[in-house]
Write an enzyme that holds these catalytic residues in place. Structure first.
Site, PDB file in Angstrom:
ATOM      1  N   ASP A  70     -37.682  -2.972 -12.149  1.00  0.00           N
ATOM      2  CA  ASP A  70     -38.626  -1.841 -11.759  1.00  0.00           C
ATOM      3  C   ASP A  70     -38.270  -0.414 -10.503  1.00  0.00           C
ATOM      4  OD1 ASP A  70     -37.374  -2.816  -9.122  1.00  0.00           O
ATOM      5  OD2 ASP A  70     -39.609  -2.343  -9.088  1.00  0.00           O
ATOM      6  N   GLU A 135     -38.690  -4.283  -6.323  1.00  0.00           N
ATOM      7  CA  GLU A 135     -37.680  -3.833  -5.219  1.00  0.00           C
ATOM      8  C   GLU A 135     -38.111  -2.568  -4.364  1.00  0.00           C
ATOM      9  OE1 GLU A 135     -34.412  -2.104  -2.954  1.00  0.00           O
ATOM     10  OE2 GLU A 135     -35.702  -1.188  -4.608  1.00  0.00           O
TER      11      GLU A 135
HETATM   12 ZN    ZN Z   1     -32.886   0.999  -6.046  1.00  0.00          ZN
END
Ligand code: ZN
Length: 378
Positions: A70, A135
């Site tokens: 992501d 994340e």
């Molecule tokens: Zn990163």
């Protein structure tokens, strides 16, 4: 312009508009490549988050590459010189959202693994990938859940390389071997609203809180140690008042954050903050949120393998550092794994016109391959 395997795969990943928590097609692209070289592929979806656990081999020790597909949102599209999900090379730089954080590292590791496995099909132990698409967001259904699953079935990672962009001035100059802890607080100081002309009928929370905030911002919390800088306290938001010039506000809201070393604990910091606020006679409530404990990987096999790989490819001595923001390493280190972070330059991460030096891509793949050789060559 010469092309390379790492660049080709980077371009493919950068074309996927994978803004948290959307993976788009990134993990499939990676899984297809890994399946071809003998990895067992295990998608692990938790709620709206795609995660990938892939492993080649069944024996220990387990070397794991951890990373995320992501990316953060693009921000104002008008401000980009080229569309963020149409990667483009200009003047030796590859532009695109996720080019530095961290799709080129994903590509470099896949290419490194393919080359390593071709030369060492019977390598020691296992190679694994722990990839998430959450994340940059809440990080609730990503790495932390995969680690819980692995812990339940007693699947242990010994060495973990996180591909976050750690380099500062040139590729490989900095490797992160730990991170500071992060503790957030929202403080509400109670006063009594009133007219500014009648202060004796009111109680101004700004005046009450100002000396306490001054003390908090000047307190020395610790002196750090050989791995960590001194703990830092920063106020990020402060608000009181209605906007009117003649009203004493009723409450004051303050948001602050500690980045802390292993010389203090989160509980000690909370106690010391409470003591200061109480000593200043404030009426207050405080909401704490511990977003990560500090961790450190002492110098050992993984650090040595990484230092040697950087020396052999870049001909520089790398520096160990614990600075910077939190990363998913915070979820992996508590299992007992050695964790380090090594990736491309971080100067443009999360910014408009994010980019990476094209000439750093193949050397990064070489460094990653050398780490595998140093740890797992048969
Ligand atoms: Zn990163």
């Amino acid at each position: 312009m010469h092309t390379s395997d790492t660049l080709e795969l980077s371009l493919e990943l950068l074309r996927q508009p994978s803004i948290t928590p959307v993976d788009h097609n990134c993990q499939n692209i990676m899984a297809d490549r890994l399946a071809k070289i003998g990895f067992a592929i295990e998608p692990m979806r938790f709620e709206d988050v795609d995660n990938l656990w892939a492993r080649r081999g069944t024996t220990e020790p387990v070397f794991c590459f951890a990373g995320h597909t992501d990316v953060v949102p693009t921000g104002n599209l008008e401000a980009w010189n080229t569309a963020p999900f149409v990667p483009e090379i200009r003047d030796g730089k590859l532009y695109g959202r996720g080019s530095a954080d961290m799709k080129t590292a994903l590509a470099a590791m896949i290419v490194a693994t393919e080359r390593f496995v071709a030369k060492h099909p019977d390598h020691k132990g296992s190679i694994a990938y722990l990839i998430t698409s959450d994340e940059e967001g809440p990080a609730k259904n990503g790495t932390v859940k995969v680690i819980e699953t692995l812990e339940q079935r007693e699947e242990k990672i010994k060495w973990c390389l996180v591909g976050e962009p750690s380099s500062t001035h040139r590729l490989g100059d900095i490797v992160k071997n730990g991170r500071r802890g992060s503790l957030n607080a929202v403080l509400t100081v109670q006063g009594k609203q009133g007219h500014v002309a009648y202060p004796h009928l009111a109680n101004n929370p700004i005046h009450q809180a100002a000396p306490a905030l001054a003390e908090l911002s000047s307190t020395i919390w610790d002196h750090g140690n050989e791995y960590f800088p001194a703990t830092s306290f920063q106020i990020s938001n402060i608000h009181a008042g209605t906007g009117a010039t003649n009203i004493i506000p009723g409450t004051l809201d303050v948001t602050f954050n500690f980045r802390f070393s292993t010389e203090v604990t989160a509980d000690e910091l909370k106690l010391r903050v409470n003591e200061i606020l109480e000593r200043h006679g404030l009426t207050f409530s405080i909401d704490w949120n511990l977003s990560g404990l500090p961790f450190i990987t002492p110098v050992g096999d993984l650090v040595h393998a990484t230092q040697k790989a950087i020396q052999d490819v870049c001909h520089i001595e790398t520096e160990l550092s614990t600075s910077g923001g939190t990363s998913d390493g915070r979820f992996i280190a508590p299992t007992g794994a050695e964790v380090i972070e090594l990736g491309v330059l971080n100067a443009s991460i999360h910014q408009i016109n994010e980019h990476v030096n094209v000439d750093d891509l193949e050397p990064l793949a070489e460094i990653y391959e050398n780490i595998l050789i140093n740890l797992l060559a048969s």
